[in-house]
Design an enzyme around this catalytic site. Sequence first.
Site, PDB file in Angstrom:
ATOM      1  CG  ASP A 167      -1.928  -1.066   1.213  1.00  0.00           C
ATOM      2  OD1 ASP A 167      -1.769  -2.228   0.438  1.00  0.00           O
ATOM      3  OD2 ASP A 167      -3.027  -0.906   1.954  1.00  0.00           O
ATOM      4  CE  LYS A 214      -5.385   2.083   2.300  1.00  0.00           C
ATOM      5  NZ  LYS A 214      -4.157   1.329   3.076  1.00  0.00           N
ATOM      6  CE  LYS A 234      -7.335  -0.952   2.444  1.00  0.00           C
ATOM      7  NZ  LYS A 234      -5.676  -1.593   2.925  1.00  0.00           N
TER       8      LYS A 234
END
Lengths: 488, 300
Positions: free
Chosen positions: B135, B200, B236
Site C-alpha cells: 500500500d 485506495k 479500497k
Amino acid sequence: MTKKEPQPLEYFTEWKYNPALETIEPGNLKNQYDLFINGKFVKPNSEKYTNIINPATDDVITCVAEASKKDIDKAVKAARRAFETSWEKMPAKERAKYIFRIARLIQERAKELAVIETLHVGKPIRNSRNFDIPLAANYFFYYAGWADKLAYAFPNRIPKPLGVVAQIIPWNFPLLMAACKIAPALATGNTIVLHPSETTPLTALKLAEIIQESELPDGVINIVTGTDSVNEAFVHHKDIDTISFTGNHATGRWIQKTVAGTSEKFTLQLNGKSTHIILDDAAINEAVEAIVNSAFINQGGICGDGSRVFIQESIADEVIHRLKDRMAALIVGDPLDKNTDIGSIHSKAHLTTIDALIKQESDSDNIYQHTSVLPKKGSFVRPTLFINTSQSHPIHQQEVFGPVIAIQTFRTIEEVIEKANNIPYGLTMSIWCDKSSRVFGLTSKLQAGVVWVNASNQIDPTSPFGGYKQGGMGKEGGVYGLLPYVKF
Amino acid sequence: MFYDFRKIPVIDQAGIAERVARFTTRSIKKESKVQALKMALSMIDLTTLEGKDTENKVKQLCYKAMHPHVALPDLPSVAAICVYPTMVSAAKQALKGSTVKIASVSTAFPSGQSTKEVKVTDTNFALDNGADEIDMVMSRGEFLKGNYQFVFDEIASMKQLCKPYHARLKVILETGELSTLDDVRRASDIAIYAGADFIKTSTGKINIAATMPVTLVMLDAIKDYYYKTGIMIGMKPAGGISSAKVALNYLVMLHETLGNAWLNNEWFRFGASSLANDVILQLEKEAKGVYYTKNYISID
C-alpha cells in the site's frame, strides 16, 4: 498492454436484494369513498361507485363515488357559501394557519399517503416516499407563507380572490398536483371544487380526511370524484370563476374553446415531450443518471419526462453504451418494494398503447430493452431505448408517457436548437454542458417553459413551472403560481 | 497508450451527490443482508498502523483475522491484515497456512515525504519479508504542483519492484488532501495507468478519510479503464467506515456501478479497524435475533 474486449457488466446475479415491502396499516383505506362536499362525506346522487384498481396486481383496492351534475351543483354551492360567509372575510394570517396545519398533517401521515399513492398509480414507493409526498407538503408550507404577504407579491396593487375555483388534476402525481393547485388558491382566499383523476383519486380523498382533521371551515375545499362528465359540468357551470386544468391537450383545448366568451378564466398545464441535450463536454455519467431518472420516474408518466435525448455525434456511442449499462442496473417490479426503480404502468389501456408503440419499431438494432423478467400480473413494460431515430420517427412525435427514451444525434449547436424546438410542445429541457458560455448561448434560444442546466426535474414550490407553445398557459409555483387565482 | 492527464472526463459534483444519495436508499434485508455482511467481512483489510504497534499486537490481530468470531465459526476470514513494513515478518509467521494476505504500507507512509531511495528500500524491505500487497502513498505535494510525470514514474517504479514478487500494488491517493473531485479523478487515472492494481482513498491518518462521493469518482475511473482495456482494477476505500450500515451502502454502490465481477475481495477491500466488529455484531443479530452487547465480541 494487451487489449481485451470488455465483458458487459452484469448486475443482480450474485447478490439479489430481498424484497423490502412497504405495507399499509389495516384501516387506512375504507371499502368505499363518498364525495367530499361541505366538510362531510356524502353519498352521490347517482348512487354509483367505480372500482379503483391497483395496476401492479389488477386487484380492486376500493371504490369511489361517481358524481353527477347535481352533486357538482351542491359542491359549487357549498364553495360559494364558504367563500362568502367565512373564507374571504377571514384575516389572511388566520387562513395561513389552516394551510400550515394541512402541510403538517400531510407530513405526519406521509407514510400512509405514500403507500396509497403507490397502490393506485403503480409508481415505486421510492418515488412516492421521497418525491411526491414531501413535495406536496412543501407546496402547502410555501403558499401558507404567502397568505398574509400578498401585498408584497404584487406591489402597489390590491389582489382580491376570484371566488370559486374548479381544479382538475391528472392521474400521474395525484397528491402533488392537488397540492400545487389547492395551496395557492387557498392562500389567495378562494374556495375550491377539486376533481381528481378518475383512476387515481385516493390520496385526494385522504386529503379530504386531513382537511376535516384540520378543521378548515366547511365547504372551503370540496372534492368530487367521477368521470370526464365532472369536467363537462365544470366548464358549463355559471357559478365557477376559474378553471385550473392539468392534463392532455384535447381536454385543454376543449376547455379553452368552451369557456371562450364567458367570464370564466382558465389556466392549462398540458403535455410535454421534454428534451435532454448532451454536448460533447458534458459530465457523461451524471447526464446518464439524470436521463434514466427523468425518463423513467413514474414509468415515464410525467409531463417533464426527459424521453427525447439529443447527443452530440462525437460522444454518442459512449453515452449510449453507458446508458445501456445503467439501465441494466435498474430494478423493475413490485412498486411497493423499496428497492424497485420502475413500477407498473397505471392502466391496462395505457400499457397497450405503449406496447404498440414499441412494437412499431421493426429494426431490432435500433432498440434496446431491459432484460428483467416482468411480474406475471399487472401492467408492466420493460424500459426501452430507441437508438438512432430521426425527428420524423413516431417515437419523437408522440408523447409516450411510458419508460421509453428516444435518441437522436446532432453535429452542431444550430442543428440541435432547430430540432429541439421543432415540436408543438415546450415544457422542459435539460442541457448537459461544462462550458458556461455555450450554456448561455443555448438556453436563450430554446423554446421551453423550464430549462435546467446540468440537472433535471428539479421541481420546487418556490420556482415557477409551466409550458411554452402547446405546453400550457399560466404557471404553477413561486409568486407566479398565485396569479391565476387573483384579480386586481 | 497515450493519455493526457491534464484532460480528464468532466465530473459534476452535484450530480455525484445525487447518484450517491440514490445508493443509500436501497433496503437490504434478510438473506441479502447476511450475504452482504459476510461479503463485507471477507473484504476487510484489518489494519493497525500505530507508532505503538508491537509484534505481539500484530500476532493477536492476525488471529482475529483468521477467526473473526468464536461463536460463529463458519464466518469467512478477512481479506488481509495491513501493517507497517517492520511488522510484516511477525505477521507472516502468524498467518502461516491461512488465506489471509499481508498488506504492508510503504513509501514513507503516511506523508510520502522522502527520497526515492528511502521509498525503494522501504518497499523492498516489506517485499523481502513476505508482503503480498504493497500500500504505497502517492506524492500529493508533487501532484498538486502539477508534476504528474513524477507521480506517474514513482508509481511505475514501485510496480516494477512488486512484479518479481507477484505482489499487488495499492496506491493511496489520500483524497482528503486533494481539494476537488476532478483531482481525485486525475490522481486515479495516473495511478491506474502507471500500473496500480488497486486504488485506495486514504491513509486513515488525516481527518478526512473515505467518503462515498470520492469512492464513486474512483469507481467511475475504474469503469472507464475497464471499458477501454478490459482490465479490472481493484478499489479500497479506507478510513472512516466503521459501521456495517455504511459498509452496505458502499457495497450497493460498488454493485450497481461495476457489477458482479467486483463483488469479492480480489477486487474490493475495506481498509478498517473497527468495522469488523460491527459487522460481526450485525451477523450475530441476524443469526440469533437479538443484539448482543459489545462485550460478547472480542477486540484485538
